[in-house]
Write a protein that holds these residues in place. Sequence first.
Motif, PDB file in Angstrom:
ATOM      1  N   PRO A  51      -8.595  53.932 -36.853  1.00 47.35           N
ATOM      2  CA  PRO A  51      -7.153  53.693 -36.556  1.00 47.35           C
ATOM      3  C   PRO A  51      -5.963  54.238 -37.032  1.00 47.35           C
ATOM      4  CG  PRO A  51      -8.076  51.760 -35.320  1.00 47.35           C
ATOM      5  CD  PRO A  51      -8.923  52.996 -36.547  1.00 47.35           C
ATOM      6  N   GLY A  52      -5.817  54.996 -37.148  1.00 47.47           N
ATOM      7  CA  GLY A  52      -4.208  55.226 -38.990  1.00 47.47           C
ATOM      8  C   GLY A  52      -4.372  56.810 -39.494  1.00 47.47           C
ATOM      9  N   LYS A  53      -5.943  56.399 -39.528  1.00 49.09           N
ATOM     10  CA  LYS A  53      -7.243  57.356 -40.853  1.00 49.09           C
ATOM     11  C   LYS A  53      -6.863  58.772 -39.962  1.00 49.09           C
ATOM     12  CE  LYS A  53      -6.317  52.862 -43.136  1.00 49.09           C
ATOM     13  NZ  LYS A  53      -5.349  52.844 -43.909  1.00 49.09           N
ATOM     14  N   SER A  54      -7.921  59.466 -41.434  1.00 48.01           N
ATOM     15  CA  SER A  54      -8.491  60.622 -41.301  1.00 48.01           C
ATOM     16  C   SER A  54      -9.613  60.631 -40.672  1.00 48.01           C
ATOM     17  CB  SER A  54      -8.006  60.934 -42.581  1.00 48.01           C
ATOM     18  OG  SER A  54      -8.126  62.569 -42.835  1.00 48.01           O
ATOM     19  N   LEU A  55     -10.180  61.869 -40.948  1.00 44.09           N
ATOM     20  CA  LEU A  55     -11.527  61.796 -40.486  1.00 44.09           C
ATOM     21  C   LEU A  55     -12.968  61.333 -41.258  1.00 44.09           C
ATOM     22  CD1 LEU A  55      -9.885  62.952 -38.189  1.00 44.09           C
ATOM     23  CD2 LEU A  55     -11.696  63.817 -37.090  1.00 44.09           C
ATOM     24  N   GLU A  56     -13.260  61.024 -41.429  1.00 42.10           N
ATOM     25  CA  GLU A  56     -14.619  60.529 -42.052  1.00 42.10           C
ATOM     26  C   GLU A  56     -15.578  61.214 -41.390  1.00 42.10           C
ATOM     27  OE1 GLU A  56     -15.760  56.500 -42.483  1.00 42.10           O
ATOM     28  OE2 GLU A  56     -17.572  57.118 -44.387  1.00 42.10           O
ATOM     29  N   VAL A  65       0.058  63.854 -34.918  1.00 38.60           N
ATOM     30  CA  VAL A  65      -0.570  64.066 -35.722  1.00 38.60           C
ATOM     31  C   VAL A  65      -0.752  64.936 -35.971  1.00 38.60           C
ATOM     32  CG1 VAL A  65      -1.852  62.198 -36.954  1.00 38.60           C
ATOM     33  CG2 VAL A  65      -0.820  61.308 -35.904  1.00 38.60           C
ATOM     34  N   TYR A  66      -1.295  66.200 -37.535  1.00 40.76           N
ATOM     35  CA  TYR A  66      -1.024  66.982 -37.843  1.00 40.76           C
ATOM     36  C   TYR A  66      -2.468  66.808 -39.450  1.00 40.76           C
ATOM     37  CZ  TYR A  66       2.299  69.092 -35.237  1.00 40.76           C
ATOM     38  OH  TYR A  66       3.378  69.489 -34.074  1.00 40.76           O
TER      39      TYR A  66
END
Lengths: 114, 109
Positions: free
Chosen positions: B39-44, A88-89
């Motif tokens: 899970p499956g998300k970006s960083l916060e 994942v990029y």
Amino acid sequence: NAGVTQTPKFRILKIGQSMTLQCTQDMNHNYMYWYRQDPGMGLKLIYYSVGAGITDKGEVPNGYNVSRSTTEDFPLRLELAAPSQTSVYFCASSHTGPANYGYTFGSGTRLTVV
Amino acid sequence: ELKVEQNPLFLSMQEGKNYTIYCNYSTTSDRLYWYRQDPGKSLESLFVLLSNGAVKQEGRLMASLDTKARLSTLHITAAVHDLSATYFCAVGNTGKLIFGQGTTLQVKP
């Protein structure tokens, strides 16, 4: 305000194919970054840029190339895709380095190389 | 070369319990960041710690930084299920962030 936009969200590549992951930010940030995240692992820095026309290698640059012709865009190019590039990029940006606010991250591109 | 290490890497805990995640780094830095990833998300972004002794708190999470020990802690008080996620620390180094491996927190009812 869109923040950091990455496209595509998902992609399947065959071994040896090439592709470009797009990253655009609308916050007028000088610094932009590409990270990869392998399953169950942290983020590894691939390339980063401190401004238009300036790029530098991170921790894991092999197999990738970048360019920064404008402040807004920082595309990541994969040449001759390999299964090891399945990951994942994440693209990220910041105003003047991490400083007081850290990074703003895009939503990620999930790439599978088969 | 800057190394950032977190422990534990996985933490399963009961609701209502307290626990601490540790983040050690190998070279001098006075900038440390904590992120959360579902899970499956970006960083916060959770916390930004910019000086020795800095302490930040948000709800049931409290982060601190000891630059002399090269250590940051993320303390969880009275955990609830909503805190289940992966937590990353990251250290600022010459204009870029180097991340730890992440700690996956699972809070059970």
